[in-house]
Design a protein around this motif. Structure first.
Motif, PDB file in Angstrom:
ATOM      1  N   THR A  21      43.487 -19.729   2.028  1.00 59.03           N
ATOM      2  CA  THR A  21      44.476 -20.349   2.900  1.00 59.03           C
ATOM      3  C   THR A  21      45.467 -21.106   2.022  1.00 59.03           C
ATOM      4  O   THR A  21      45.127 -21.525   0.902  1.00 59.03           O
ATOM      5  CB  THR A  21      43.811 -21.273   3.950  1.00 59.03           C
ATOM      6  N   LYS A  64      41.129 -30.299   4.969  1.00 57.11           N
ATOM      7  CA  LYS A  64      40.612 -29.181   5.755  1.00 57.11           C
ATOM      8  C   LYS A  64      39.552 -28.321   5.077  1.00 57.11           C
ATOM      9  O   LYS A  64      38.833 -27.608   5.746  1.00 57.11           O
ATOM     10  CB  LYS A  64      41.770 -28.246   6.153  1.00 57.11           C
ATOM     11  N   GLN A  66      41.046 -21.933   9.545  1.00 53.50           N
ATOM     12  CA  GLN A  66      41.721 -21.505  10.762  1.00 53.50           C
ATOM     13  C   GLN A  66      42.768 -20.444  10.447  1.00 53.50           C
ATOM     14  O   GLN A  66      42.814 -19.405  11.079  1.00 53.50           O
ATOM     15  CB  GLN A  66      42.393 -22.705  11.429  1.00 53.50           C
ATOM     16  N   GLU A  67      43.641 -20.745   9.515  1.00 60.51           N
ATOM     17  CA  GLU A  67      44.669 -19.800   9.079  1.00 60.51           C
ATOM     18  C   GLU A  67      44.233 -19.293   7.714  1.00 60.51           C
ATOM     19  O   GLU A  67      43.986 -20.083   6.813  1.00 60.51           O
ATOM     20  CB  GLU A  67      46.024 -20.482   8.994  1.00 60.51           C
TER      21      GLU A  67
END
Length: 162
Positions: free
Chosen positions: A6, A16, A43-44
């Motif tokens: 990410t 994160k 998440q991404e």
């Protein structure tokens, strides 16, 4: 085995990333990488299957990601070349690890190498072993240029946290 990547600012990623990730800081952006047989923690993300690996990610101070866009038709030849690579980089001073990453979706392949320092990476680039490992590039003995959908590009990072 998979690697998940990410991108974002260093400050955002520090909040994160899960334990076991590497935080990489570049000139204009940062990346976090996570190697696992399990679930993707981000998440991404960009997802990659690891098709060739040597060495340990932990303890490195410098990372290089060579992004190589390969055509759908060229994937098997490209992968075969890396599955049968000479492995000359594995014995270089300062070398920690290499991962050949096959994209799960539309991303380019990535050849990720980790080093003690940028100086170790530069020494590899200037070595006879590097010259020998890349001697067929751009020749009739190398991979045909029509296997690639565009130029490769390299991103370099300082490993901030392991």
């Amino acid at each position: 085995m998979f690697m998940y990547i990410t991108y974002g600012t260093k400050e955002y990623l520090e909040e994160k990333i899960p334990a076991g990730s590497l935080l990489l800081e570049g000139n204009s952006s940062a990346a976090a990488i996570y190697e696992s047989d399990g679930e993707n923690p981000f998440q991404e993300h960009h997802s990659y299957e690891i098709i060739n690996k040597r060495g340990d990610l932990q303890g490195a101070g410098f990372a290089v990601m060579n992004h190589i866009p390969v055509s759908e038709e060229g994937r098997s030849r490209f992968e075969d070349r890396f599955q049968n690579r000479a492995g000359l980089v594995d014995n270089e001073p300062g070398f920690h690890a290499i991962r050949i990453l096959r994209p799960v979706s539309n991303d380019p392949y990535i050849v990720l190498t980790l080093w003690d320092s940028q100086a170790s990476f530069v020494s590899w680039q200037q070595s006879k072993a590097y010259h020998d490992a890349h001697k067929d590039r751009g020749t009739s003995s190398g991979l045909p240029q029509d296997l690639f959908t565009g130029p490769s590009f390299v991103k370099e990072y300082v490993v901030e946290r392991t």
